[in-house]
Design an enzyme around this catalytic site. Structure first.
Site, PDB file in Angstrom:
ATOM      1  N   PHE A 147       0.854  -1.190   0.000  1.00 22.87           N
ATOM      2  CA  PHE A 147       0.000   0.000   0.000  1.00 22.87           C
ATOM      3  C   PHE A 147       0.888   1.236   0.000  1.00 22.87           C
ATOM      4  CE2 PHE A 147      -2.478   3.466   1.777  1.00 22.87           C
ATOM      5  CZ  PHE A 147      -3.616   3.385   1.001  1.00 22.87           C
ATOM      6  N   ASP A 232       9.228   2.501   1.394  1.00 31.36           N
ATOM      7  CA  ASP A 232       8.080   3.237   1.920  1.00 31.36           C
ATOM      8  C   ASP A 232       7.999   2.919   3.418  1.00 31.36           C
ATOM      9  OD1 ASP A 232       5.612   4.055   2.823  1.00 31.36           O
ATOM     10  OD2 ASP A 232       4.504   3.382   1.054  1.00 31.36           O
ATOM     11  N   LYS A 261       3.034   9.874   8.543  1.00 28.81           N
ATOM     12  CA  LYS A 261       2.366   9.394   9.769  1.00 28.81           C
ATOM     13  C   LYS A 261       3.009   9.917  11.066  1.00 28.81           C
ATOM     14  CE  LYS A 261      -0.059   5.372   7.944  1.00 28.81           C
ATOM     15  NZ  LYS A 261      -1.460   5.647   8.185  1.00 28.81           N
TER      16      LYS A 261
HETATM   17  C1  LIG Z   1       2.939   2.259   3.876  1.00 24.49           C
HETATM   18  C2  LIG Z   1       2.033   3.407   3.553  1.00 24.49           C
HETATM   19  N1  LIG Z   1       2.335   4.208   2.524  1.00 24.49           N
HETATM   20  C3  LIG Z   1       1.559   5.267   2.217  1.00 24.49           C
HETATM   21  C4  LIG Z   1       0.415   5.547   2.914  1.00 24.49           C
HETATM   22  C5  LIG Z   1      -0.425   6.727   2.551  1.00 24.49           C
HETATM   23  O1  LIG Z   1      -0.228   7.739   3.506  1.00 24.49           O
HETATM   24  P1  LIG Z   1      -1.270   8.938   3.647  1.00 24.49           P
HETATM   25  O2  LIG Z   1      -2.570   8.355   4.071  1.00 24.49           O
HETATM   26  O3  LIG Z   1      -0.642   9.838   4.676  1.00 24.49           O
HETATM   27  O4  LIG Z   1      -1.351   9.616   2.333  1.00 24.49           O
HETATM   28  C6  LIG Z   1       0.054   4.725   3.988  1.00 24.49           C
HETATM   29  C7  LIG Z   1      -1.183   4.971   4.744  1.00 24.49           C
HETATM   30  O5  LIG Z   1      -1.733   4.148   5.410  1.00 24.49           O
HETATM   31  C8  LIG Z   1       0.885   3.630   4.319  1.00 24.49           C
HETATM   32  O6  LIG Z   1       0.578   2.804   5.320  1.00 24.49           O
END
Ligand SMILES: Cc1ncc(COP(=O)(O)O)c(C=O)c1O
Length: 408
Positions: A147, A232, A261
């Site tokens: 994700f 990520d 986050k």
């Molecule tokens: C691993 C990862 N990447 C990207 C995102 C997207 O982040 P945002 O919701 O701050 O755009 C998330 C959100 O849950 C995530 O867990």
């Protein structure tokens, strides 16, 4: 006769939410009114142990006094001035992050999705730079069930049908391989690959940690094909895995990292780090943002990082994570008909339920018993408490969890 304004103010939060907010978050049945440390309060004055932390965001707990003071102080001085100008807060935050991540440079944005979007653009510029032309080396290989966010670029990297469905045509230039399966990645590699983008722990799809050997294998594959290895760490970074980056704990150095986050402790901020050899890939005009890295967001993030250091929260996450993990293992063994397994690192853990026990229903029951968890893929519930969670709070959460599971 009541005026329209009086009528409006008589509406409940739930009525106003369904009337004025778009329905993309589905039906919500819980109104938050405040929080303190690991505790969340609802609008009826009930208190809940918050092991969701706003989906791995409020790493210092709610309303940490030092964080709240730093945000208020900065808001009273200057909140925003655009990136046409420099600010001390942005420069200080970049310096601090580079100290933690290694030689390289930072770019600030507002969310995890935006940070990944920047990584995707960086990979394409890198491909152009090394081949001398656009469109020769641009492909990004990411993992199935990963994700990376909801914008069209991040969504193209997110190999999940439920996330991509409805948005065709999906942005070109992405290939997918199986997580923790080096051979599968090898099959997708070629000299047209600009980068591999991967989570060191897949969060949303059910908290699956990468095997360090697999990440090392990806590093070697990237080297062989002249591609960048991009991590990520939006969810698993900022101490959550028990080290500042979970990939540091796993002993693998990437060429770029996305963060968000926990970085702002609850204030929206995202960040991208690019290692020294590629740190200047974004030349003037190639990327930008109005809000990203404004003084208020940077002051919030700086204080978050200061508190993480001062209160040794990476160490606490590691220690409390082990305590939580051990407790969950014990419960899982006791209820094999209800729990399939438990897994995770540091304070990023999940319990996977058997088919007869849907995670949403269990989550609701737990909330009735005053414990907040977060659903994830694989019919799982995630435990993502603040990094400063106390042993007594971990034990209390385990106790509520076990009693709830027992009565299911
Ligand atoms: C691993 C990862 N990447 C990207 C995102 C997207 O982040 P945002 O919701 O701050 O755009 C998330 C959100 O849950 C995530 O867990």
């Amino acid at each position: 006769m009541k005026t329209a304004n009086e009528k409006k103010n008589k509406m409940t939060t739930s009525e106003k939410t369904s009337k004025y907010l778009m329905p993309n978050f589905g039906v919500r049945d819980f109104v938050v009114s405040g929080g303190k440390g690991s505790w969340l309060f609802d609008d009826k004055g009930e208190k809940y142990l918050d092991f969701g932390a706003g989906i791995a965001v409020t790493c210092l707990g709610h309303a940490h006094p030092r964080w709240a003071k730093a945000v208020a102080k900065q808001a009273a001085e200057i909140a925003h001035c655009s990136n046409l100008y420099m600010t001390r807060q942005q420069a200080d935050l970049a310096e601090k992050l580079v100290e933690k991540l290694g030689p390289g440079k930072m770019f600030f944005c507002n969310s995890g999705t935006e940070a990944n979007e920047a990584l995707i653009k960086a990979a394409r510029l890198y491909g152009k730079k090394v081949t001398g032309a656009e469109g020769k080396k641009f492909r990004i290989v990411s993992a199935i069930d990963g994700f990376h966010g909801r914008t069209l670029g991040a969504l193209a990297a997110t190999a999940q049908e439920k996330i991509q469905k409805g948005f065709a045509p999906i942005l070109q230039g992405f290939s997918y391989a199986k997580y923790n399966d080096l051979k599968s990645f090898e099959e997708q590699m070629g000299d047209d690959v600009a980068a591999i983008l991967i989570e060191p722990v897949q969060g949303e799809s059910g908290v699956t940690p990468a095997d360090p050997k697999f990440l090392k294998g990806l590093k070697a594959l990237c080297k062989k094909h002249g591609a960048l290895l991009l991590f990520d760490e939006v969810q698993c970074g900022i101490g959550r895995g028990g080290a500042f980056l979970t990939s540091q704990k796993m002993g693998v150095k990437p060429d770029g990292v996305s963060l968000a986050k926990g970085l702002g402790g609850g204030f929206p901020i995202g960040a991208v780090w690019l290692a020294k050899p590629v740190q200047d890939i974004f030349t003037p005009g190639t990327h930008g943002t109005t809000f990203g890295g404004n003084p208020l967001a940077c002051a919030a993030a700086l204080e978050t990082l200061n508190v993480i250091e001062k209160e040794k929260l990476c160490e606490n996450a590691s220690k409390m994570g082990e305590r939580l993990g051990r407790g969950l293992e014990k419960i899982a063994k006791k209820y094999p008909g209800k729990i399939r397994l438990t897994r995770g690192v540091g304070l990023m853990r999940a319990v996977l339920f058997t088919e007869q026990y849907p995670n949403a229903a269990v989550c609701k029951k737990l909330r009735e018993n005053k414990l907040i968890l977060i659903p994830a893929g694989c019919n799982a519930l995630r435990f993502l408490p603040p990094l400063n969670v106390k042993a007594s709070e971990v034990d209390k959460a385990l106790n509520i969890f076990e009693k709830t599971i027992e009565r299911l």
